[in-house]
Scaffold this motif. Structure first.
Motif, PDB file in Angstrom:
ATOM      1  N   ASN A  27       0.905  -1.275   0.038  1.00 22.68           N
ATOM      2  CA  ASN A  27       0.259  -0.075  -0.117  1.00 22.68           C
ATOM      3  C   ASN A  27       0.830   1.063  -0.115  1.00 22.68           C
TER       4      ASN A  27
ATOM      5  N   LYS B  99       2.505   1.579  -3.161  1.00 23.18           N
ATOM      6  CA  LYS B  99       1.344   2.143  -4.308  1.00 23.18           C
ATOM      7  C   LYS B  99       1.172   4.158  -4.386  1.00 23.18           C
ATOM      8  N   GLU B 100       1.122   4.077  -2.912  1.00 21.41           N
ATOM      9  CA  GLU B 100       0.560   5.121  -2.916  1.00 21.41           C
ATOM     10  C   GLU B 100       1.918   6.235  -2.882  1.00 21.41           C
TER      11      GLU B 100
ATOM     12  N   ILE C  89       4.331   5.421  -5.051  1.00 18.08           N
ATOM     13  CA  ILE C  89       4.888   5.508  -6.879  1.00 18.08           C
ATOM     14  C   ILE C  89       3.671   6.075  -7.974  1.00 18.08           C
ATOM     15  N   ASP C  90       2.395   5.489  -7.736  1.00 18.88           N
ATOM     16  CA  ASP C  90       1.098   6.221  -8.454  1.00 18.88           C
ATOM     17  C   ASP C  90       1.452   7.174  -9.132  1.00 18.88           C
ATOM     18  N   PRO C  91       1.296   8.359  -7.634  1.00 19.99           N
ATOM     19  CA  PRO C  91       1.426   9.472  -8.239  1.00 19.99           C
ATOM     20  C   PRO C  91       2.371  10.163  -9.443  1.00 19.99           C
TER      21      PRO C  91
ATOM     22  N   GLY D  97       3.223   8.922 -12.085  1.00 16.82           N
ATOM     23  CA  GLY D  97       2.770   9.297 -13.648  1.00 16.82           C
ATOM     24  C   GLY D  97       3.392   8.159 -14.397  1.00 16.82           C
TER      25      GLY D  97
ATOM     26  N   LEU E 211       5.060   0.086 -14.221  1.00 22.90           N
ATOM     27  CA  LEU E 211       5.941  -0.215 -13.209  1.00 22.90           C
ATOM     28  C   LEU E 211       5.214  -2.114 -12.649  1.00 22.90           C
TER      29      LEU E 211
ATOM     30  N   ASP F 127      -3.281  -7.309  -8.994  1.00 22.93           N
ATOM     31  CA  ASP F 127      -2.899  -6.024  -8.975  1.00 22.93           C
ATOM     32  C   ASP F 127      -1.838  -6.760 -10.340  1.00 22.93           C
TER      33      ASP F 127
ATOM     34  N   GLN G 265       0.297  -5.533 -11.521  1.00 24.33           N
ATOM     35  CA  GLN G 265       1.450  -5.203 -11.226  1.00 24.33           C
ATOM     36  C   GLN G 265       3.094  -5.892 -10.739  1.00 24.33           C
TER      37      GLN G 265
END
Length: 320
Positions: free
Chosen positions: A32, A35-36, A38-40, A42, A46, A70, A72
């Motif tokens: 979690n 993801k929190e 690295i996801d932002p 863009g 991944l 997921d 990924q």
């Protein structure tokens, strides 16, 4: 995504390699956090590669559940425990993307630093490595760590900074150079430093372990230290020669003294205590030197057999 046609010259894809051994209480929280964080950013692509190093708990089960939800999330499962360095190597072997971050699964490596690592990487660094800054470490661990790096630096041509960890970002071209090394006993942080390329450091204060216990007992730390020292240099073998010459010289001087006392003194050479002490001292030094030679011979023996570094029981990664 078409991985075959993806342009890996663009620094916009990332693999994250996570060696895992009995970390069932940390995996989902780490996922979690990753993801929190690295996801932002863009990124174009991944992958999170968990390498299960023969865990005895539900670590692999949790990882497979994450992978089912997921795409990924990738996993590699060893047939047994092969050790942290080989688990790390397996992840690097299977990483596909331009940038590769490695970190431990115990949440002590701060995930929040990954964007800063990526920024340094995009600014030209090929290796962004981390340095642990923690004055709260127990005295023994802090002292033994400093002693380890001091010994490594004195016995090898490379200079490792105190507190360097396996939390780092590598460019794919560094991985290609690293994979040419076919050593059985790996000390990856030393090899990476010896590769060259443009390297930059980033400091961090480790987080407290969220769950579970450390896997590095004193005996494992000692084996890791010996692996690091003997992997980077053959100087300990030369020290064996130096010690041998030094004590042979002392023995020669003592022999001259004993002959002189016998020939010109009033009594024969006394001192069984000194003789026995000398024999024990020299014998102890010889055993140490034989042990050092034995470590190197053991490495040669293991390397000559050509056995695989690790055996994969299951995986969902694409690379072989």
């Amino acid at each position: 995504l078409n991985f075959e046609t993806m342009d890996l010259s663009v620094k916009n894809t990332l693999s994250v390699v996570i060696p895992t051994f009995n970390e069932e209480g940390n995996i989902e929280l780490l996922y979690n956090k990753l993801k929190e964080t690295i996801d932002p950013l863009g990124l174009e692509a991944l992958e999170l590669i968990f390498v299960d190093d023969g865990s005895h708990d539900d670590s692999l089960k949790i990882i497979k559940q994450l992978a089912a939800n997921d795409d990924q999330v990738k996993y590699i499962s060893f047939s047994r425990n092969f050790g942290h360095q080989l688990a790390l190597k397996a992840g690097l072997d299977h990483a596909r993307f331009k940038g590769i971050v490695s970190l431990d699964a115990d949440l002590q490596h701060p995930v929040e630093l990954i964007p800063d690592m990526i920024e340094k990487w995009r600014s030209g660094a090929d290796v962004v490595y981390s340095k642990r800054i923690d004055i709260t470490l127990p005295w023994f661990k802090r002292t033994s760590s400093k002693l380890f790096y001091r010994i490594v630096n004195s016995l090898s041509q490379i200079k490792l900074e105190d507190g360097v960890a396996d939390f780092r970002l590598l460019d794919q071209k560094v991985i290609h150079a690293l994979l040419k090394y076919k050593e059985t006993n790996l000390f990856i942080r030393g090899i990476i430093h010896s590769l060259g390329f443009q390297q930059e450091a980033i400091e961090y204060t480790p987080n407290k372990r969220h769950a579970g216990e450390t896997k590095y007992s004193f005996s494992r730390m000692l084996r890791f230290a010996l692996t690091g020292i003997t992997s980077l240099s053959a100087k300990p073998l030369y020290f064996s020669i130096y010690f041998g010459v030094f004590f042979a010289f002392l023995a020669f001087i003592y022999s001259l003294y004993a002959i002189y006392v016998f020939a010109f003194g009033n009594e024969a050479v006394p001192g069984w205590t000194s003789i026995i002490a000398s024999i024990l001292l020299i014998g102890g030094i010889q055993l140490i030197m034989i042990g050092i030679i034995g470590i190197y011979l053991g490495k040669v023996f293991a390397q000559s057999k050509g056995r695989p570094n690790y055996i994969i029981a299951d995986k969902n990664t694409l690379n072989d």
